[in-house]
Structures are given as structure tokens and as C-alpha cells.
Design a protein around this motif. Structure first.
Motif: not given
Length: 438
Positions: A394-406
Motif C-alpha cells: 500500500l502507498v499511504p497518505r497519497k490520495i488517489a481518485i478514479c472514475h467509476t467507469v475505470a
């Protein structure tokens, strides 16, 4: 321009010789090197010059079919030498691939002939020796080459797929079986190469005022980012009422596209026409070359993530085009996300915030920007442990966002810990889901 003579001393080319050599380079005329430059070119130098092959392109198909054809004809020659009783006219040794390819077509070639929809055409018109089709253990092995996709290690311990010529050791039957398979599609491929080249030259010479021709040429291992980099391609480009559509099947065989009746419906044809009078003036549906290049056909595109008029995603549809229902994605679950990375097909993410709609433009810790109204998931990415396959940290403290379609896959059998390991079967399932979408 200087050159080294065969005597080892330097000599200078005359203007006439330079002019002639330039002509040779531009035209591929073999007559130019017949002793013309004997003071400056050794016999080994002369063998390097060859006439240009203006009947082919330099793609995988042409390279591969020539290699396989040559090996097949070498084997046929050997068999005929051992069996003087065989009919050498019936089982001819062809000089080149075009000669044998033409034998599979009618005298008057039409579009149906090239696409193998003509009852009088086909590889069945060819005759093969029993020894050529032999696959038994008693048959001698033959060495040949064909293209295959191979995994290749690159910098950083990563693996990518590249297409390469791979040596084969098989029975003659396997060689000829593959050759027959290539011959099924080669005439159409050859015709497309020649025809599209001639149409390109014709439209260049007759380009209407205010128009431009844009030429795109891709290498065999070219990576199309718009096909694989869904997130970056979708979210980093400014769009007005844009829609993402699934790829059309066999789109590499389509060479002319018209748009009609708004978004989502295309009129396509296998080949272009820029030479008949009707097509030049824009009446493409009355093309004079229909019998040769085929009719136009309607194609309805499937929207993979519909967009509302306000630019937000429309998630109201129950269409099966969505990869995974957002309702199934919960906090602390592990999901596989389509990657925009040249070395990884997908990323694994630990979900920290369940699917929600963004109220204002947002940029995550990885530099990806998302527009207001988009439905996304928040989480933390896992990084692959290079020394062990299918092991992730796990890469901690680095927030990622992705689209649900991805989202490709919900890894329900994996607990979202700091270190996770996925079964190889799960990895293959994820890869299969990528192939299905493409």
C-alpha cells in the motif's frame, strides 16, 4: 560527396555520377549500378542496392507472409526433387507471393473476391502435396519464423508485451497450415495497401481549397494512449458534451468514415475513394468503384459512459456497457482500475471513500484532475513489489481518485491490508476484462 574506391584510395564523384545515383535512389532502377560506378563501388557494395518494392507496405503482414512463403516454396522444391513423378505444373513452385495470391482470385476481381465472399475464389483453388500437409511424427521437422507477442523485461523490473519474429520448429503441415491462413486475408490486405496509397496520392493532387490532409503512421508496437489511458485521456482534455464510445469491431479494416444523424451513428466503408467524379464532388454514395471497394454501411456506436447535456456522467442507464456497478463498491474493498501506464495494464486500489459525485473541480495527490459532477471513488493505490509477482504494498497518505467507469474488477477475495497478494487466476480475470472492453 566523397567515396572510397575499390583500390582503397579516395576519389570524387562527378556531377553526372551524383545525378545518376540520386536518380537510382529515388526510382530504385537497378540498371544504374551495372558497372556504372565500378571505380567507386566494390562488388559487395553493389549487392546492397535493390530496386524498391512498390507493391507492398512494410507492415507485419507483408514481412511475415514473405518469410513463410519462401520457406514453403523451399520445402516444395525439395519434395519435387525427391519425387520426379510428381506433376510440376500442378504443384508449381511460385516465384513470389503475389503470383500464388493471384491464383486464389477470379480473373475479374471484385470486392467479394478480396473479402473471400466469392464462391469461385479462395485458397481451395490451390493444390498441396501430401508431404506438405504432413503432421505425423514420421515427418521431418522444419525451421521457420512467425510473429508472436512476447513479454519483455524493461527498466525498473517491469514487463511489457512486444511483437517479435519467433523461430518455430514444427512439422510441414503446421507450416503450410499457417501459410494457408495468411493467404486467406493477404489479397485484401495487399489491395488495401495499394488502393489507399493511390487514393492518398490522388487526394493530395486534387485537394480542394481550404482542406488539409493529415497522415498518421503508427509502428507495429505503437501504444495508443487514447485506447489504454482512459482516465488521463478522459479527464485531462477539455470536452463539450463529449461522449466516450466503445471501439468498433475490426476498426483497423475501416478506411472511410462519414458522420450522420448526430452523435453515435457512422457510415463506414472498408476503403476510400478519391478518384471517381462522384466522390470528388462529394456524392460518395454514388461511387463508381463500389464493385471494387464495397458499399457503405451503417454502424451504431455504443456509449460506454453517457454524458448529460451539463457535462456530467449519466449513470441512470441499466446498460451492460458499464464494467462494474458502483453499488457493489464499498469502503475497505480492493478494486482493479484501468491504468494509464505504459508498463501496467491495471492498478490495484484500496477504497477509502465509496462512489460519490464531485461538487467542484478536484485534483488528487497524483496530479489527476476531475470535473464537477463526475462520479468517482477515493482510495489508496498499491505498488507492485518487484521481487515477487502478484505481491503489492500500500502507498499511504497519497490520495488517489478514479472514475467509476475505470473500475475493471472488484477483488472480493482480497483483504485490504498494507501488503496484499492476489492469485494468478484473479490477475488473469482482470486482464480478460480489459480485453473484453477493448
Amino acid at each position: 560527396m566523397d567515396s572510397v574506391a575499390s583500390t582503397g584510395k579516395a576519389s570524387r564523384w562527378s556531377k553526372e555520377e551524383v545525378s545518376t545515383l540520386v536518380t537510382f535512389i529515388n526510382t530504385g532502377s537497378i540498371d544504374i549500378i551495372k558497372g556504372k560506378f565500378s571505380p567507386a563501388l566494390t562488388s559487395s557494395d553493389k549487392t546492397k542496392f535493390r530496386p524498391k518494392d512498390r507493391n507492398t507496405c512494410c507492415c507485419r503482414m507483408h514481412v511475415e507472409v514473405k518469410i513463410v512463403f519462401k520457406k514453403c516454396m523451399e520445402l516444395r522444391k525439395t519434395i519435387l526433387k525427391l519425387h520426379a513423378e510428381y506433376d510440376k505444373e500442378k504443384f508449381a513452385v511460385f516465384e513470389n507471393i503475389y503470383e500464388i495470391s493471384n491464383k486464389t482470385l477470379c480473373n475479374t476481381v471484385t470486392h467479394d473476391c478480396l473479402t473471400r465472399n466469392c464462391q469461385n475464389c479462395g485458397v481451395s483453388k490451390l493444390m498441396f502435396l501430401n508431404e506438405e500437409l504432413e503432421k505425423s511424427s514420421n515427418a521431418k521437422d522444419v525451421n521457420w519464423e512467425k510473429y508472436e507477442y512476447l513479454k519483455s523485461n524493461v527498466k525498473g523490473g517491469k514487463t511489457i508485451s512486444k511483437i517479435q519474429l519467433v523461430k518455430q520448429v514444427t512439422k510441414p503441415g503446421s507450416l503450410f497450415e499457417y501459410f494457408i491462413k495468411l493467404l486467406e486475408s493477404f489479397p485484401a490486405h495487399q489491395m488495401r495497401a495499394n488502393w489507399q496509397d493511390s487514393q492518398y496520392k490522388n487526394i493530395n493532387q486534387n485537394l480542394p481549397l481550404g482542406h488539409a490532409v493529415c497522415l498518421h503512421d503508427y509502428s507495429e508496437n505503437y501504444r495508443c494512449s487514447d485506447r489504454t489511458e482512459l482516465q488521463s485521456a478522459y479527464f485531462k482534455k477539455q470536452r463539450d458534451n463529449a461522449k466516450n464510445f466503445k471501439p468498433i469491431a475490426k476498426n483497423r479494416q475501416i478506411h472511410q468514415i462519414l458522420t450522420e444523424n448526430g452523435v453515435g451513428e457512422l457510415t463506414t466503408r472498408d476503403l476510400s475513394c478519391y478518384e471517381c467524379e462522384k466522390c470528388i464532388i462529394g456524392d460518395v454514395k454514388d461511387c463508381e468503384n463500389v464493385s471494387y471497394i464495397g458499399q457503405f454501411r451503417k454502424t451504431t456506436m455504443i456509449c460506454s459512459n453517457p454524458i448529460n447535456d451539463d457535462g456530467t456522467e449519466d449513470n441512470s442507464s441499466d446498460s451492460d456497457t458499464c464494467r462494474l456497478s458502483a453499488d457493489l463498491i464499498s469502503k475497505k474493498s480492493v478494486i482493479a482500475v484501468l491504468a494509464d501506464d505504459p508498463d501496467y495494464e491495471y492498478y490495484l486500489m484500496k477504497v477509502t471513500v465509496e462512489p460519490f459525485k464531485i461538487e467542484k473541480e478536484t485534483t488528487d495527490s497524483w496530479g489527476c484532475t476531475f470535473q464537477s459532477g463526475a462520479t468517482v471513488i477515493k482510495g489508496l493505490y498499491y505498488d507492485r513489489v518487484r521481487t515477487k509477482p502478484f505481491l503489492y504494498k500500500l502507498v499511504p497518505r497519497k490520495i488517489a481518485i478514479c472514475h467509476t467507469v475505470a473500475v475493471l474488477h472488484l477483488c472480493s477475495e482480497v483483504d485490504a491490508g498494507n501488503m496484499i497478494s492476489i492469485p494468478e487466476e484473479l490477475h488473469l480475470d482482470i486482464i480478460e476484462s480489459i480485453s473484453t472492453e477493448q
